[in-house]
Structures are given as C-alpha cells and as structure tokens.
Design a protein around this motif. Structure first.
Motif, PDB file in Angstrom:
ATOM      1  N   ALA A 141       0.826  -1.213   0.000  1.00 44.87           N
ATOM      2  CA  ALA A 141       0.000   0.000   0.000  1.00 44.87           C
ATOM      3  C   ALA A 141       0.858   1.261   0.000  1.00 44.87           C
ATOM      4  CB  ALA A 141      -0.934  -0.006   1.208  1.00 44.87           C
ATOM      5  N   ILE A 142       1.940   1.245   0.762  1.00 48.58           N
ATOM      6  CA  ILE A 142       2.840   2.403   0.804  1.00 48.58           C
ATOM      7  C   ILE A 142       3.497   2.606  -0.558  1.00 48.58           C
ATOM      8  CG2 ILE A 142       4.898   3.398   1.863  1.00 48.58           C
ATOM      9  CD1 ILE A 142       4.194   1.683   4.379  1.00 48.58           C
ATOM     10  N   GLU A 143       3.943   1.518  -1.164  1.00 47.53           N
ATOM     11  CA  GLU A 143       4.548   1.614  -2.497  1.00 47.53           C
ATOM     12  C   GLU A 143       3.558   2.187  -3.500  1.00 47.53           C
ATOM     13  OE1 GLU A 143       6.538  -1.227  -5.979  1.00 47.53           O
ATOM     14  OE2 GLU A 143       5.901  -2.110  -4.066  1.00 47.53           O
ATOM     15  N   ASP A 157       2.255  -2.470 -14.814  1.00 46.09           N
ATOM     16  CA  ASP A 157       1.472  -3.702 -14.861  1.00 46.09           C
ATOM     17  C   ASP A 157       1.912  -4.652 -13.752  1.00 46.09           C
ATOM     18  OD1 ASP A 157       0.109  -2.771 -17.052  1.00 46.09           O
ATOM     19  OD2 ASP A 157       1.358  -3.839 -18.507  1.00 46.09           O
ATOM     20  N   GLU A 158       3.191  -4.653 -13.460  1.00 49.07           N
ATOM     21  CA  GLU A 158       3.726  -5.539 -12.417  1.00 49.07           C
ATOM     22  C   GLU A 158       3.183  -5.159 -11.048  1.00 49.07           C
ATOM     23  OE1 GLU A 158       6.346  -6.595  -9.134  1.00 49.07           O
ATOM     24  OE2 GLU A 158       6.194  -4.573 -10.012  1.00 49.07           O
ATOM     25  N   LEU A 159       3.139  -3.859 -10.751  1.00 46.48           N
ATOM     26  CA  LEU A 159       2.592  -3.408  -9.476  1.00 46.48           C
ATOM     27  C   LEU A 159       1.099  -3.700  -9.413  1.00 46.48           C
ATOM     28  CD1 LEU A 159       2.670  -1.977  -6.768  1.00 46.48           C
ATOM     29  CD2 LEU A 159       2.593   0.225  -7.976  1.00 46.48           C
ATOM     30  N   ALA A 160       0.408  -3.495 -10.506  1.00 43.13           N
ATOM     31  CA  ALA A 160      -1.035  -3.767 -10.543  1.00 43.13           C
ATOM     32  C   ALA A 160      -1.324  -5.233 -10.239  1.00 43.13           C
ATOM     33  CB  ALA A 160      -1.602  -3.390 -11.907  1.00 43.13           C
ATOM     34  N   GLN A 161      -0.507  -6.127 -10.766  1.00 44.09           N
ATOM     35  CA  GLN A 161      -0.702  -7.550 -10.514  1.00 44.09           C
ATOM     36  C   GLN A 161      -0.431  -7.895  -9.058  1.00 44.09           C
ATOM     37  OE1 GLN A 161      -2.098  -9.793 -12.572  1.00 44.09           O
ATOM     38  NE2 GLN A 161      -2.392  -7.985 -13.887  1.00 44.09           N
ATOM     39  N   ARG A 162       0.555  -7.267  -8.469  1.00 47.89           N
ATOM     40  CA  ARG A 162       0.833  -7.509  -7.049  1.00 47.89           C
ATOM     41  C   ARG A 162      -0.294  -6.991  -6.172  1.00 47.89           C
ATOM     42  NH1 ARG A 162       5.179  -4.886  -5.015  1.00 47.89           N
ATOM     43  NH2 ARG A 162       5.780  -3.705  -6.893  1.00 47.89           N
ATOM     44  N   LEU A 163      -0.868  -5.864  -6.552  1.00 50.81           N
ATOM     45  CA  LEU A 163      -2.015  -5.340  -5.803  1.00 50.81           C
ATOM     46  C   LEU A 163      -3.193  -6.311  -5.870  1.00 50.81           C
ATOM     47  CD1 LEU A 163      -1.911  -1.583  -6.856  1.00 50.81           C
ATOM     48  CD2 LEU A 163      -1.759  -2.414  -4.507  1.00 50.81           C
TER      49      LEU A 163
END
Length: 211
Positions: A141-143, A157-163
């Motif tokens: 969440a902080i990232e 896209d990589e961050l979206a998938q981790r979310l």
C-alpha cells in the motif's frame, strides 16, 4: 514565539511540528460566522481533537464544497472500509510527507500511532523500504501511494498484478480513492500554508550528514 525542531531529509517532509505564527494564505473566520448547517462539523472536531481544525475553517469558506469534502472523507475512512485502519493511516501520512503538508503529517501521525499502538511505524515510515516492521500488505500500500503521488511515476502492470494478488478489486478502488483524496487534502493545506496544530510531537531523527 516558539519553534520546535523540523526534520527534513531529501525530498520529503519527515516530521514537522511548527508552533510559529506564520500567516496562512487565507484567513480563517470565527466559527459563528459560518453557515449553521456546517457548524456541527466544527463541534465534532472540537470534541474529538480539543480544537477546531484549521483546514475545516478554510474549506468552510465554501460551505457546500466543505460539506462534500467532509462527507467524502467520512466515506473513505469509515469503520467498515475494506482497508485496514493502520494501512489507511500509513498511506495518509506518507502522502502528507511527500507533499510537505505540515498539518497533515501532524494529525495523521497522531491517528497512526493510535491505530498501530506504537510510534515506531511513524518513525520509520519515510524509510519503509529498509525497515522490517511493516507487513507485506502495508508495504504494498505504501509503495502504491508513492507511485500515485510522485508525478514522475506511473502504476506499472507488475505493481497492478501484485495489488490484485493481495487486495480485492473493491478494496483497490477504496485504497486508490483514499490516496487520491489525501493528495487533494495535503496539497490544499500545503498551498495555503496551514500549520501543524501540535497533535503529534515526535522527536526529530538524528542527522545523517557528516560534519
């Protein structure tokens, strides 16, 4: 006139407790000068914090806008939010640090300490990547809030998938809304030079520069 130590490092405001009498860009009015229908907001602030919050007095100059903003925040920070209360406070403090909002760092740090039950998550927030005290969900969440807040970054896209691997789509919408709102709030307060009101006095971090 008294001024507590202000700790600033790199491009973020870590903690600011400013008791100087710097002028805000727009003056607040006496509570009795505001329309009757928004005064209950001020009374609730007085009961909760011991004083009326200065940003409310500024937003209150546009009563209908103030009411809308207050209700939006109430919806985002409601008890039944799908986002954990500690995470909600972590992102609001981090956005406030990045946007140099003295008032926001002050009041949101107070809330974070109350929700987390300790000061350490406030103390280490600016350097969260090097800390092991935050959970995987909190770090994500902080990232995400940093990527949303820094204008030179974009959600990959990589961050979206981790979310999506951690949060439901409904929760992502709520988290995104809260981060966006805090950017609105902190930029409003910073632009109008709204000072901290002394809710959360935290010792400044030792300087890391060499003498």
């Amino acid at each position: 006139m008294e001024t507590d130590i202000i700790s600033v490092s790199n491009d973020t405001l870590q903690v600011t407790i400013d008791t100087t009498e710097d002028m805000m860009l727009v003056n607040e009015k006496n509570v009795n000068e505001y329309p009757v229908f928004i005064r209950p907001f001020f009374w609730r602030q007085k009961k909760k914090y011991g004083e009326v919050l200065k940003p409310g007095l500024l937003w209150g100059r546009s009563p209908w806008l103030f009411s809308t903003v207050a209700m939006l925040y109430g919806a985002l920070d409601r008890r039944r939010s799908p986002i954990d209360p500690v995470i909600r406070s972590l992102v609001t403090v981090r956005v406030s640090q990045i946007n140099w909002c003295e008032f926001c760092v002050d009041i949101n740090s107070k809330t974070l300490m109350e929700r987390a039950g300790a000061q350490v998550k406030v103390d280490q927030l600016e350097f969260w990547r090097d800390s092991n005290i935050y959970t995987h969900e909190e770090r994500l969440a902080i990232e995400y809030c940093e990527v949303m807040t820094y204008s030179d970054l974009q959600v990959s896209d990589e961050l979206a998938q981790r979310l999506k691997a951690v949060y439901s789509e409904d929760a992502i919408v709520e988290l995104t809304g809260l981060i966006a709102f805090q950017n609105l709030s902190s930029k409003f307060n910073a632009a109008l030079n709204v000072p901290a009101q002394g809710f959360c006095k935290i010792p400044a971090q030792p300087s890391t520069t060499n003498d």
